[in-house]
Design a protein around this motif. Structure first.
Motif, PDB file in Angstrom:
ATOM      1  N   TRP A  86       0.965  -1.236  -0.036  1.00 23.05           N
ATOM      2  CA  TRP A  86      -0.060   0.166   0.141  1.00 23.05           C
ATOM      3  C   TRP A  86       0.862   1.242  -0.040  1.00 23.05           C
ATOM      4  N   PRO A  87       0.443   2.288  -0.604  1.00 24.55           N
ATOM      5  CA  PRO A  87      -0.920   2.457  -1.164  1.00 24.55           C
ATOM      6  C   PRO A  87      -0.539   1.758  -2.628  1.00 24.55           C
ATOM      7  N   GLU A  88      -1.719   1.875  -3.129  1.00 28.48           N
ATOM      8  CA  GLU A  88      -2.135   1.247  -4.812  1.00 28.48           C
ATOM      9  C   GLU A  88      -3.025   2.045  -5.342  1.00 28.48           C
ATOM     10  N   LEU A  89      -2.841   2.222  -6.665  1.00 30.29           N
ATOM     11  CA  LEU A  89      -3.530   2.960  -7.620  1.00 30.29           C
ATOM     12  C   LEU A  89      -4.088   2.161  -8.583  1.00 30.29           C
ATOM     13  N   THR A  90      -5.241   2.034  -8.920  1.00 27.66           N
ATOM     14  CA  THR A  90      -5.900   1.174  -9.940  1.00 27.66           C
ATOM     15  C   THR A  90      -6.555   2.097 -10.708  1.00 27.66           C
ATOM     16  N   LYS A 129     -12.223   1.711   5.738  1.00 27.54           N
ATOM     17  CA  LYS A 129     -11.514   1.003   5.838  1.00 27.54           C
ATOM     18  C   LYS A 129     -11.850  -0.417   5.949  1.00 27.54           C
ATOM     19  N   ALA A 130     -10.991  -1.492   5.354  1.00 27.57           N
ATOM     20  CA  ALA A 130     -11.410  -2.810   5.341  1.00 27.57           C
ATOM     21  C   ALA A 130     -10.535  -3.445   6.079  1.00 27.57           C
ATOM     22  N   ALA A 131     -10.779  -4.766   6.305  1.00 24.97           N
ATOM     23  CA  ALA A 131      -9.966  -5.802   7.131  1.00 24.97           C
ATOM     24  C   ALA A 131      -8.642  -5.726   6.716  1.00 24.97           C
ATOM     25  N   LYS A 132      -8.340  -5.620   5.518  1.00 29.61           N
ATOM     26  CA  LYS A 132      -6.615  -5.761   5.122  1.00 29.61           C
ATOM     27  C   LYS A 132      -6.230  -4.455   4.639  1.00 29.61           C
ATOM     28  N   HIS A 133      -6.746  -3.498   4.523  1.00 29.98           N
ATOM     29  CA  HIS A 133      -6.424  -2.229   3.842  1.00 29.98           C
ATOM     30  C   HIS A 133      -7.232  -0.946   4.263  1.00 29.98           C
ATOM     31  N   GLY A 134      -6.536   0.158   4.077  1.00 27.83           N
ATOM     32  CA  GLY A 134      -6.939   1.574   4.740  1.00 27.83           C
ATOM     33  C   GLY A 134      -8.302   1.795   4.025  1.00 27.83           C
ATOM     34  N   PRO A 135      -8.596   2.980   4.320  1.00 25.56           N
ATOM     35  CA  PRO A 135      -9.710   3.767   3.288  1.00 25.56           C
ATOM     36  C   PRO A 135      -9.409   3.849   2.050  1.00 25.56           C
ATOM     37  N   THR A 136     -10.345   3.894   0.888  1.00 25.19           N
ATOM     38  CA  THR A 136     -10.072   4.024  -0.522  1.00 25.19           C
ATOM     39  C   THR A 136     -10.720   5.557  -1.057  1.00 25.19           C
ATOM     40  N   TRP A 153      -7.582   4.533  -5.345  1.00 20.08           N
ATOM     41  CA  TRP A 153      -6.349   4.802  -4.473  1.00 20.08           C
ATOM     42  C   TRP A 153      -6.716   3.959  -3.205  1.00 20.08           C
ATOM     43  N   THR A 154      -6.008   2.908  -2.858  1.00 17.41           N
ATOM     44  CA  THR A 154      -6.216   2.284  -1.642  1.00 17.41           C
ATOM     45  C   THR A 154      -5.100   2.614  -0.692  1.00 17.41           C
ATOM     46  N   CYS A 155      -5.584   3.183   0.506  1.00 20.81           N
ATOM     47  CA  CYS A 155      -4.666   3.685   1.297  1.00 20.81           C
ATOM     48  C   CYS A 155      -3.847   2.590   2.215  1.00 20.81           C
ATOM     49  N   PRO A 156      -3.008   2.742   2.932  1.00 21.45           N
ATOM     50  CA  PRO A 156      -2.205   1.732   3.903  1.00 21.45           C
ATOM     51  C   PRO A 156      -3.280   1.682   5.043  1.00 21.45           C
ATOM     52  N   PRO A 157      -3.153   0.446   5.985  1.00 22.79           N
ATOM     53  CA  PRO A 157      -4.161   0.389   6.855  1.00 22.79           C
ATOM     54  C   PRO A 157      -4.309   1.396   8.038  1.00 22.79           C
ATOM     55  N   ASP A 158      -3.019   2.052   8.215  1.00 20.68           N
ATOM     56  CA  ASP A 158      -3.133   2.844   9.214  1.00 20.68           C
ATOM     57  C   ASP A 158      -3.635   4.356   8.878  1.00 20.68           C
ATOM     58  N   ASP A 159      -3.640   4.608   7.850  1.00 13.84           N
ATOM     59  CA  ASP A 159      -4.428   6.018   7.198  1.00 13.84           C
ATOM     60  C   ASP A 159      -6.070   6.209   7.636  1.00 13.84           C
ATOM     61  N   ARG A 161      -9.678   8.280   6.914  1.00 13.48           N
ATOM     62  CA  ARG A 161     -10.691   8.492   5.930  1.00 13.48           C
ATOM     63  C   ARG A 161     -10.406  10.040   5.383  1.00 13.48           C
ATOM     64  N   ALA A 162      -9.886  10.841   6.497  1.00 16.91           N
ATOM     65  CA  ALA A 162      -9.546  12.297   5.874  1.00 16.91           C
ATOM     66  C   ALA A 162      -8.367  12.195   5.069  1.00 16.91           C
ATOM     67  N   THR A 163      -7.436  11.400   5.168  1.00 19.31           N
ATOM     68  CA  THR A 163      -6.461  11.175   4.225  1.00 19.31           C
ATOM     69  C   THR A 163      -6.913  10.709   2.939  1.00 19.31           C
ATOM     70  N   ALA A 164      -7.842   9.543   2.986  1.00 19.97           N
ATOM     71  CA  ALA A 164      -8.252   9.482   1.611  1.00 19.97           C
ATOM     72  C   ALA A 164      -9.036  10.337   0.820  1.00 19.97           C
ATOM     73  N   GLY A 165      -9.809  11.406   1.684  1.00 16.28           N
ATOM     74  CA  GLY A 165     -10.421  12.507   1.274  1.00 16.28           C
ATOM     75  C   GLY A 165      -9.353  13.543   0.393  1.00 16.28           C
ATOM     76  N   GLU A 166      -8.373  13.711   0.902  1.00 18.14           N
ATOM     77  CA  GLU A 166      -7.276  14.507   0.413  1.00 18.14           C
ATOM     78  C   GLU A 166      -6.694  13.895  -0.838  1.00 18.14           C
ATOM     79  N   VAL A 167      -6.590  12.422  -0.843  1.00 19.04           N
ATOM     80  CA  VAL A 167      -6.211  12.024  -2.001  1.00 19.04           C
ATOM     81  C   VAL A 167      -7.037  12.100  -3.260  1.00 19.04           C
ATOM     82  N   ALA A 168      -8.340  11.847  -2.963  1.00 21.60           N
ATOM     83  CA  ALA A 168      -9.569  11.935  -3.964  1.00 21.60           C
ATOM     84  C   ALA A 168      -9.438  13.231  -4.553  1.00 21.60           C
TER      85      ALA A 168
END
Length: 183
Positions: A86-90, A129-136, A153-159, A161-168
């Motif tokens: 992580w992170p991963e971009l698809t 967040k999901a069981a194996k990864h952070g928010p998207t 974008w799949t965030c690391p498990p420790d991130d 949702r606010a971080t995911a919002g910035e990434v969006a």
């Protein structure tokens, strides 16, 4: 006569060193491997649309590994950094015949924010967040050449949702740089 030829042959062998003790081979230093950076586009599929430097410019994360898949009218690319999950971009690009009203009614997720100046219609959203990864973070749009496109974008498990919002928000800028017509 045969004896003389035999003696002459033996003499030649002795003079040329045949039969002498073998010389130790010359030791050469080990060659260091050369690392060559290969662009994401070399993986084919939807990766043809991505460039590591452009991704880094918009996301502030350096990726260097890409994998592509093509199945029917859908082209996918996943990028990551070497040795990191992580992170991963698809990026997913699918040929479609839907129009804007159908996109708005059937594709636009509940709670997603509409995005202007991206294709015919677009949205951005974050996921929990999901069981194996952070928010998207996800940006989806109906491209002008009748293609349904998503950047996820799949965030690391420790991130959070606010971080995911910035990434969006950054993904929207990256999405505007992609020319899906070149696929």
């Amino acid at each position: 006569m045969h004896g003389r030829i035999w003696l002459a042959g033996l003499g030649v062998l002795l003079m040329t060193g045949c039969g002498a003790a073998e010389v130790d081979p010359v030791r050469m230093p080990a060659v260091q491997p050369i690392t060559v950076e290969v662009g994401a586009a070399s993986s084919g599929g939807a990766c043809k649309l991505l460039d590591y430097a452009v991704i880094e410019e918009h996301t502030e994360v350096r990726f260097d590994v890409a994998a592509a898949s093509d199945r029917g009218d859908t082209h996918t690319c996943v990028v990551r950094a070497t040795g990191a999950t992580w992170p991963e971009l698809t990026l997913t690009v699918t040929d479609t015949s839907i129009d804007v009203p159908t996109f708005t009614a059937d594709v636009l997720p509940d709670g997603a924010a509409k995005v202007s100046k991206l294709g015919q219609a677009a949205y951005r959203r974050t996921g929990a967040k999901a069981a194996k990864h952070g928010p998207t973070a996800e940006v989806g749009w109906l491209a002008t050449e009748d293609r349904l496109v998503t950047l996820r974008w799949t965030c690391p498990p420790d991130d959070d949702r606010a971080t995911a919002g910035e990434v969006a928000g950054r993904l929207v800028d990256l999405a505007r740089k992609l020319d899906t017509r070149s696929l």
